[in-house]
Scaffold this active site. Structure first.
Site, PDB file in Angstrom:
ATOM      1  N   ASN A   1       1.781  -3.886  18.649  1.00  0.00           N
ATOM      2  CA  ASN A   1       0.886  -2.962  18.072  1.00  0.00           C
ATOM      3  C   ASN A   1      -0.362  -4.023  18.841  1.00  0.00           C
ATOM      4  O   ASN A   1      -0.236  -5.520  18.940  1.00  0.00           O
ATOM      5  CB  ASN A   1       0.721  -2.806  16.715  1.00  0.00           C
ATOM      6  CG  ASN A   1       1.040  -3.776  16.086  1.00  0.00           C
ATOM      7  OD1 ASN A   1       0.508  -5.077  15.808  1.00  0.00           O
ATOM      8  ND2 ASN A   1       2.429  -3.873  15.443  1.00  0.00           N
TER       9      ASN A   1
ATOM     10  N   ASP B   1       6.647   1.072  12.266  1.00  0.00           N
ATOM     11  CA  ASP B   1       7.028   2.169  11.519  1.00  0.00           C
ATOM     12  C   ASP B   1       8.676   2.820  12.018  1.00  0.00           C
ATOM     13  O   ASP B   1       9.318   2.629  10.972  1.00  0.00           O
ATOM     14  CB  ASP B   1       6.238   3.408  11.136  1.00  0.00           C
ATOM     15  CG  ASP B   1       4.618   3.046  10.021  1.00  0.00           C
ATOM     16  OD1 ASP B   1       5.240   1.626   9.362  1.00  0.00           O
ATOM     17  OD2 ASP B   1       3.601   3.011  10.571  1.00  0.00           O
TER      18      ASP B   1
ATOM     19  N   LYS C   1      17.067  -1.707  32.898  1.00  0.00           N
ATOM     20  CA  LYS C   1      15.800  -1.553  32.638  1.00  0.00           C
ATOM     21  C   LYS C   1      15.629   0.147  33.372  1.00  0.00           C
ATOM     22  O   LYS C   1      16.643   0.540  34.198  1.00  0.00           O
ATOM     23  CB  LYS C   1      14.910  -2.085  33.788  1.00  0.00           C
ATOM     24  CG  LYS C   1      13.479  -1.967  33.684  1.00  0.00           C
ATOM     25  CD  LYS C   1      12.807  -3.222  35.596  1.00  0.00           C
ATOM     26  CE  LYS C   1      12.220  -2.200  35.451  1.00  0.00           C
ATOM     27  NZ  LYS C   1      10.785  -2.476  36.510  1.00  0.00           N
TER      28      LYS C   1
ATOM     29  N   ILE D   1       9.277  -3.623   5.024  1.00  0.00           N
ATOM     30  CA  ILE D   1       9.927  -4.794   4.224  1.00  0.00           C
ATOM     31  C   ILE D   1       9.526  -4.580   2.423  1.00  0.00           C
ATOM     32  O   ILE D   1       9.824  -6.001   1.432  1.00  0.00           O
ATOM     33  CB  ILE D   1       9.876  -5.954   5.604  1.00  0.00           C
ATOM     34  CG1 ILE D   1      10.182  -5.216   6.210  1.00  0.00           C
ATOM     35  CG2 ILE D   1       9.837  -7.639   4.689  1.00  0.00           C
ATOM     36  CD1 ILE D   1       9.674  -6.580   7.467  1.00  0.00           C
TER      37      ILE D   1
ATOM     38  N   PHE E   1      -1.068  -5.830   2.407  1.00  0.00           N
ATOM     39  CA  PHE E   1      -2.525  -5.381   3.618  1.00  0.00           C
ATOM     40  C   PHE E   1      -2.429  -3.592   3.833  1.00  0.00           C
ATOM     41  O   PHE E   1      -1.739  -3.241   3.810  1.00  0.00           O
ATOM     42  CB  PHE E   1      -2.484  -5.914   4.304  1.00  0.00           C
ATOM     43  CG  PHE E   1      -3.348  -7.700   4.677  1.00  0.00           C
ATOM     44  CD1 PHE E   1      -2.929  -8.507   3.709  1.00  0.00           C
ATOM     45  CD2 PHE E   1      -4.393  -7.880   4.726  1.00  0.00           C
ATOM     46  CE1 PHE E   1      -3.192  -9.728   2.922  1.00  0.00           C
ATOM     47  CE2 PHE E   1      -5.327  -8.764   4.441  1.00  0.00           C
ATOM     48  CZ  PHE E   1      -4.385 -10.129   3.718  1.00  0.00           C
TER      49      PHE E   1
ATOM     50  N   LYS F   1       4.453   0.944  -3.233  1.00  0.00           N
ATOM     51  CA  LYS F   1       4.652   0.004  -3.464  1.00  0.00           C
ATOM     52  C   LYS F   1       5.397  -0.898  -4.299  1.00  0.00           C
ATOM     53  O   LYS F   1       5.541  -1.882  -3.920  1.00  0.00           O
ATOM     54  CB  LYS F   1       4.304  -0.832  -2.367  1.00  0.00           C
ATOM     55  CG  LYS F   1       4.211   0.319  -0.631  1.00  0.00           C
ATOM     56  CD  LYS F   1       3.984  -0.445   0.359  1.00  0.00           C
ATOM     57  CE  LYS F   1       3.168   0.362   1.882  1.00  0.00           C
ATOM     58  NZ  LYS F   1       3.313  -0.562   3.525  1.00  0.00           N
TER      59      LYS F   1
END
Ligand code: C5P
Length: 395
Positions: free
Chosen positions: A212, A281, A291, A309, A325, A343
């Site tokens: 990302n 995720d 490949k 985590i 965050f 969480k």
């Protein structure tokens, strides 16, 4: 909330006669950018390497060279200049200047003001490797520590004289990091912090992967700020383009699974865990050994859910103070608060996803048991300091 670096510290930068004097120009630029007031004092010979005009333009102040320079109100620059300073840094410091310091000699303005100082003195040696290795130089530098003078470096590598070895002055960015740490109040002394940062990389085959856009800048800024505040910091990082922060134990990982392993291996005795990483995720269930060839018109990947985590750490029997965050694209604060509760986090940092990723600054809201605390848009280093100050209040 006032960031420690905004209290306008003042530094006397002493420049002695070494070719590394050119690095002092870049150092002044970094210090001024960080709101540190810089007064440059040069030895007469240093002006052969870099001009006072250059240093004056960068520091925005007249540069002092001689004992009898005009410009100090009471005509006693050696007392006046060090009286106003929070620290003196000599960069570059030649072998000759250090020898002079050790004998308490005062035959020019810079050595006199070092002798008359009432503040910490730091020196960044810069010399050829033979000069550095000479027993006299080694003896002198050992003695500096006994006189409570901090030595920054030297570094190692290619030298102006064409040789390779110890004696090079540290780079401007390294010296800046030392000064920044020196001026930061040690509000996290004796604390241990584990931080995750960056994106994760989930391999599909040996050359392709899912990742990302997280740059790692926020997590690295928090790790650096915490280390500057005296904490023992471990940073577990996914792939980024950033150099590891100074004074931080650095663990490099790729996948979410390896980040999880690294975190769990280091979680014991941590006071604070901050999950800044943008953890994937999902990860491919199987990684192709070779490949993948583009023979078929479509390709289906099967992904499985990765472990969370942060949530796993927060649900440990004796969890550290956990901070998360939340990057959201809508209902930012509302969704972040929900995440904090699910969480089991003491604190969550909410931000709008496009305003944060990859940028050097950010606008965040801190959410804890006492409610919402919006912070003004600021560089990530400032946000990091404010976040850590907030954490110390809650601790
Ligand atoms: O649930 P979401 O991914 O939005 O939560 C973001 C927070 O959780 C961040 O602090 C991130 O570092 C952490 N996280 C994690 N492991 C995951 C996913 C998210 O630690 N697998």
């Amino acid at each position: 909330m006032l960031a420690p670096m905004q209290k306008n510290k003042s530094l006397v930068l002493g420049i002695t006669a070494g070719i590394a004097a050119y690095k002092a120009a870049e150092l002044v630029r970094l210090l001024i950018k960080a709101n540190i007031d810089v007064q440059v004092v040069m030895t007469e010979s240093a002006t052969q390497f870099i001009t006072p005009t250059t240093m004056q333009a960068l520091s925005g102040k007249p540069v002092f060279v001689g004992m009898w320079d005009e410009g100090v109100d009471n005509g006693m620059p050696h007392i006046e200049l060090s009286r106003n300073a929070d620290a003196i840094l000599i960069a570059p410091a030649t072998a000759e200047f250090v020898a002079k310091l050790l004998h308490g000699r005062a035959d020019d303005l810079l050595s006199t003001l070092c002798l008359a100082r009432d503040c910490p003195l730091l020196v960044a040696p810069a010399m050829n490797k033979q000069m550095w290795e000479n027993p006299a130089t080694q003896r002198n530098f050992k003695q500096l520590a006994a006189d409570n003078i901090a030595v920054l470096g030297p570094g190692s590598g290619e030298q102006a004289c064409g040789e390779t070895g110890d004696g090079r002055m540290l780079e401007a960015t390294e010296l800046f990091a030392h000064i920044e740490a020196h001026f930061t109040p040690k509000i996290l002394a004796d604390k241990q912090l584990l931080i995750t940062a960056g994106a994760t990389l989930e391999m599909i085959d040996p050359v392709r992967g899912i990742t990302n856009l997280s740059s790692g800048k926020m997590g690295y800024a928090i790790a650096q700020a915490a280390a500057n505040m005296g904490a023992k910091v471990t940073l577990v990082s996914g792939p980024t383009h950033l150099p590891p922060p100074h004074n931080v134990a650095f663990i490099s990982v790729n996948s979410a699974a390896s980040m999880y392993e690294a975190v769990m291996q280091n979680i014991q005795n941590q006071d604070v865990f901050i999950g800044v990483a943008a953890v994937a995720d999902y990860a491919p269930t199987e990684v192709a050994q070779h490949k993948i060839k583009k023979t078929a018109d479509t390709l289906t990947l099967t992904l499985h859910r990765n472990k969370d985590i942060l949530a796993e750490v927060a649900h440990l029997p004796n969890p550290p103070f956990c901070v998360g965050f939340a990057a959201e694209s809508e209902h930012v604060v509302e969704y972040a608060e929900k995440k904090r509760i699910t969480k089991k986090l003491a604190l969550i940092v909410a931000n709008e996803v496009t305003s944060a990723m990859g940028h050097d600054d950010n606008q965040v809201t801190l959410i804890d048991d006492n409610g919402n605390h919006p912070l003004v848009r600021a560089p990530k280093s400032t946000i990091a300091t404010q976040l850590l100050e907030h954490i110390t209040h809650l601790l």
